[in-house]
Design a protein around this motif. Sequence first.
Motif, PDB file in Angstrom:
ATOM      1  N   ASN A  85     -55.345 129.049   4.914  1.00 42.28           N
ATOM      2  CA  ASN A  85     -56.255 129.739   5.837  1.00 42.28           C
ATOM      3  C   ASN A  85     -57.573 130.150   5.179  1.00 42.28           C
ATOM      4  O   ASN A  85     -58.102 131.229   5.448  1.00 42.28           O
ATOM      5  CB  ASN A  85     -55.556 130.974   6.432  1.00 42.28           C
ATOM      6  N   GLN A  86     -58.096 129.295   4.320  1.00 36.30           N
ATOM      7  CA  GLN A  86     -59.404 129.498   3.684  1.00 36.30           C
ATOM      8  C   GLN A  86     -59.514 130.844   2.958  1.00 36.30           C
ATOM      9  O   GLN A  86     -60.583 131.443   2.892  1.00 36.30           O
ATOM     10  CB  GLN A  86     -60.529 129.353   4.704  1.00 36.30           C
ATOM     11  N   ARG A  87     -58.409 131.276   2.376  1.00 32.70           N
ATOM     12  CA  ARG A  87     -58.411 132.531   1.620  1.00 32.70           C
ATOM     13  C   ARG A  87     -58.790 132.243   0.161  1.00 32.70           C
ATOM     14  O   ARG A  87     -57.988 132.386  -0.759  1.00 32.70           O
ATOM     15  CB  ARG A  87     -57.046 133.216   1.740  1.00 32.70           C
ATOM     16  N   TYR A  88     -60.042 131.841  -0.025  1.00 30.63           N
ATOM     17  CA  TYR A  88     -60.541 131.528  -1.360  1.00 30.63           C
ATOM     18  C   TYR A  88     -60.556 132.787  -2.215  1.00 30.63           C
ATOM     19  O   TYR A  88     -60.925 133.869  -1.754  1.00 30.63           O
ATOM     20  CB  TYR A  88     -61.951 130.938  -1.272  1.00 30.63           C
ATOM     21  N   GLY A  89     -60.133 132.641  -3.442  1.00 29.68           N
ATOM     22  CA  GLY A  89     -60.059 133.797  -4.320  1.00 29.68           C
ATOM     23  C   GLY A  89     -60.740 133.568  -5.654  1.00 29.68           C
ATOM     24  O   GLY A  89     -60.939 132.420  -6.086  1.00 29.68           O
ATOM     25  N   HIS A  90     -61.101 134.676  -6.303  1.00 26.65           N
ATOM     26  CA  HIS A  90     -61.754 134.614  -7.609  1.00 26.65           C
ATOM     27  C   HIS A  90     -61.268 135.757  -8.478  1.00 26.65           C
ATOM     28  O   HIS A  90     -61.136 136.887  -8.006  1.00 26.65           O
ATOM     29  CB  HIS A  90     -63.269 134.664  -7.454  1.00 26.65           C
TER      30      HIS A  90
ATOM     31  N   TRP B 256     -60.517 118.322   0.286  1.00 29.37           N
ATOM     32  CA  TRP B 256     -61.398 118.313  -0.879  1.00 29.37           C
ATOM     33  C   TRP B 256     -60.925 119.276  -1.962  1.00 29.37           C
ATOM     34  O   TRP B 256     -61.334 119.176  -3.121  1.00 29.37           O
ATOM     35  CB  TRP B 256     -62.833 118.659  -0.485  1.00 29.37           C
ATOM     36  N   ALA B 257     -60.031 120.213  -1.595  1.00 26.86           N
ATOM     37  CA  ALA B 257     -59.563 121.224  -2.545  1.00 26.86           C
ATOM     38  C   ALA B 257     -58.306 120.798  -3.300  1.00 26.86           C
ATOM     39  O   ALA B 257     -57.769 121.567  -4.090  1.00 26.86           O
ATOM     40  CB  ALA B 257     -59.311 122.540  -1.822  1.00 26.86           C
ATOM     41  N   PHE B 258     -57.843 119.573  -3.081  1.00 30.22           N
ATOM     42  CA  PHE B 258     -56.693 119.058  -3.820  1.00 30.22           C
ATOM     43  C   PHE B 258     -57.024 119.026  -5.310  1.00 30.22           C
ATOM     44  O   PHE B 258     -58.039 118.467  -5.717  1.00 30.22           O
ATOM     45  CB  PHE B 258     -56.343 117.649  -3.331  1.00 30.22           C
ATOM     46  N   ARG B 259     -56.200 119.646  -6.125  1.00 28.13           N
ATOM     47  CA  ARG B 259     -56.437 119.730  -7.579  1.00 28.13           C
ATOM     48  C   ARG B 259     -57.892 120.100  -7.869  1.00 28.13           C
ATOM     49  O   ARG B 259     -58.614 119.421  -8.599  1.00 28.13           O
ATOM     50  CB  ARG B 259     -56.050 118.423  -8.272  1.00 28.13           C
ATOM     51  N   ASN B 260     -58.283 121.210  -7.269  1.00 20.41           N
ATOM     52  CA  ASN B 260     -59.678 121.671  -7.343  1.00 20.41           C
ATOM     53  C   ASN B 260     -59.689 123.160  -7.674  1.00 20.41           C
ATOM     54  O   ASN B 260     -59.011 123.959  -7.034  1.00 20.41           O
ATOM     55  CB  ASN B 260     -60.363 121.420  -5.989  1.00 20.41           C
TER      56      ASN B 260
ATOM     57  N   THR C 102     -80.537 134.932 -14.944  1.00 18.50           N
ATOM     58  CA  THR C 102     -80.590 135.185 -16.380  1.00 18.50           C
ATOM     59  C   THR C 102     -79.261 135.659 -16.940  1.00 18.50           C
ATOM     60  O   THR C 102     -79.020 135.561 -18.139  1.00 18.50           O
ATOM     61  CB  THR C 102     -81.660 136.242 -16.698  1.00 18.50           C
ATOM     62  N   GLU C 103     -78.402 136.190 -16.093  1.00 16.56           N
ATOM     63  CA  GLU C 103     -77.090 136.671 -16.513  1.00 16.56           C
ATOM     64  C   GLU C 103     -76.203 136.791 -15.283  1.00 16.56           C
ATOM     65  O   GLU C 103     -76.642 136.594 -14.155  1.00 16.56           O
ATOM     66  CB  GLU C 103     -77.204 138.033 -17.192  1.00 16.56           C
ATOM     67  N   GLY C 104     -74.934 137.124 -15.509  1.00 21.11           N
ATOM     68  CA  GLY C 104     -74.048 137.319 -14.372  1.00 21.11           C
ATOM     69  C   GLY C 104     -72.586 137.354 -14.768  1.00 21.11           C
ATOM     70  O   GLY C 104     -72.231 137.366 -15.955  1.00 21.11           O
ATOM     71  N   SER C 105     -71.747 137.378 -13.756  1.00 19.72           N
ATOM     72  CA  SER C 105     -70.306 137.461 -13.962  1.00 19.72           C
ATOM     73  C   SER C 105     -69.708 136.097 -14.282  1.00 19.72           C
ATOM     74  O   SER C 105     -70.337 135.052 -14.076  1.00 19.72           O
ATOM     75  CB  SER C 105     -69.635 138.023 -12.701  1.00 19.72           C
ATOM     76  N   ILE C 106     -68.480 136.135 -14.766  1.00 17.41           N
ATOM     77  CA  ILE C 106     -67.669 134.941 -14.991  1.00 17.41           C
ATOM     78  C   ILE C 106     -66.391 135.118 -14.193  1.00 17.41           C
ATOM     79  O   ILE C 106     -65.761 136.179 -14.239  1.00 17.41           O
ATOM     80  CB  ILE C 106     -67.327 134.769 -16.479  1.00 17.41           C
ATOM     81  N   SER C 107     -65.991 134.094 -13.434  1.00 15.56           N
ATOM     82  CA  SER C 107     -64.737 134.191 -12.683  1.00 15.56           C
ATOM     83  C   SER C 107     -64.023 132.855 -12.636  1.00 15.56           C
ATOM     84  O   SER C 107     -64.627 131.793 -12.819  1.00 15.56           O
ATOM     85  CB  SER C 107     -64.992 134.710 -11.260  1.00 15.56           C
ATOM     86  N   LEU C 108     -62.717 132.917 -12.409  1.00 11.41           N
ATOM     87  CA  LEU C 108     -61.864 131.741 -12.255  1.00 11.41           C
ATOM     88  C   LEU C 108     -61.447 131.651 -10.798  1.00 11.41           C
ATOM     89  O   LEU C 108     -61.177 132.663 -10.156  1.00 11.41           O
ATOM     90  CB  LEU C 108     -60.631 131.855 -13.157  1.00 11.41           C
ATOM     91  N   GLN C 109     -61.330 130.441 -10.309  1.00 10.05           N
ATOM     92  CA  GLN C 109     -61.235 130.226  -8.866  1.00 10.05           C
ATOM     93  C   GLN C 109     -59.820 129.923  -8.373  1.00 10.05           C
ATOM     94  O   GLN C 109     -58.988 129.361  -9.083  1.00 10.05           O
ATOM     95  CB  GLN C 109     -62.155 129.061  -8.508  1.00 10.05           C
ATOM     96  N   SER C 110     -59.593 130.300  -7.113  1.00  9.53           N
ATOM     97  CA  SER C 110     -58.381 129.964  -6.375  1.00  9.53           C
ATOM     98  C   SER C 110     -58.823 129.252  -5.101  1.00  9.53           C
ATOM     99  O   SER C 110     -59.414 129.865  -4.218  1.00  9.53           O
ATOM    100  CB  SER C 110     -57.603 131.236  -6.032  1.00  9.53           C
ATOM    101  N   GLU C 111     -58.522 127.947  -5.005  1.00 16.72           N
ATOM    102  CA  GLU C 111     -59.003 127.163  -3.854  1.00 16.72           C
ATOM    103  C   GLU C 111     -57.893 126.424  -3.115  1.00 16.72           C
ATOM    104  O   GLU C 111     -58.183 125.534  -2.333  1.00 16.72           O
ATOM    105  CB  GLU C 111     -60.070 126.161  -4.296  1.00 16.72           C
TER     106      GLU C 111
END
Length: 282
Positions: A73-78, A107-111, A234-243
Amino acid sequence: MKKILFALILLSNIGFAQITAPKKEWRQLFNGKNLKGWDIKIRNYELNDNFANTFSVKDKKIVVNYDGYDKFNQRYGHLFYKENFSYYKIATEYRFVGNQANEGEGWAFRNSGIMVHGQPASSMTKNQDFPISIEVQLLGGKSDGKPRTTCNLCTPGTNVVYEGKFDTRHCISSKSKTYDGDQWVRAEVEVLGDSLIRHYINGELVMSYEKPTIGGGNVGSFDPMFKLDGKPLTEGSISLQSESHPIEFRKVEILNLKGCMDPKAKNFKSYYVKEDNGTCKY
């Protein structure tokens, strides 16, 4: 210092070698035990509501799974680290496992992805899908004999200069090999403020681009105050994705590239590329 950065940008076009440093200089962002130091943001949920235990730690690995989902249900997470960074190299070892969540997009297969120069987790709205950021897209092969590169570039709410031209494409493929199955792959991203970003897979340079800025589309339900189109990143956060496809990360580490560049100082590092001599210790 301007001469050093110019040289880095120039040499990137002719295969300039990776910045390297002793193992002890790398800082581990993941402690192998829990998610201390990290924030969770899943679309349609409040900050740090870890719906269905999407992000967890098992056997010294960060595990992204959907066992508690009836459908994605398009519950993308980070999963956001709680600090911002500007000049650095981020590295992770990852592998795709298992089956995609029910009704996950094709498109999100193994993504999945590593998001860099992103907005803070706390600035995302409840229904926002992706952080405004630069995405280092991680893809696994489909084991069908067809090429599927990894460490690609995607741009949710951002733009870059690629091969000398301002490029508004959402995703651009790297020159990597295809990695099928559940093998571990090491991805490294070298980020030099708003000048240069490089992607490496298993030590091989597979993509390079410049001048990341806020702009473009492919991000929804954001707070407009955090999308100032044309502003350099110039800077920002780092996150890992859940797709929607299960993935594991067994290491997340960072090498700071900004600091004391005075050789006379005790904390001088030869691999720094951004001067911050106010931190020098003698």
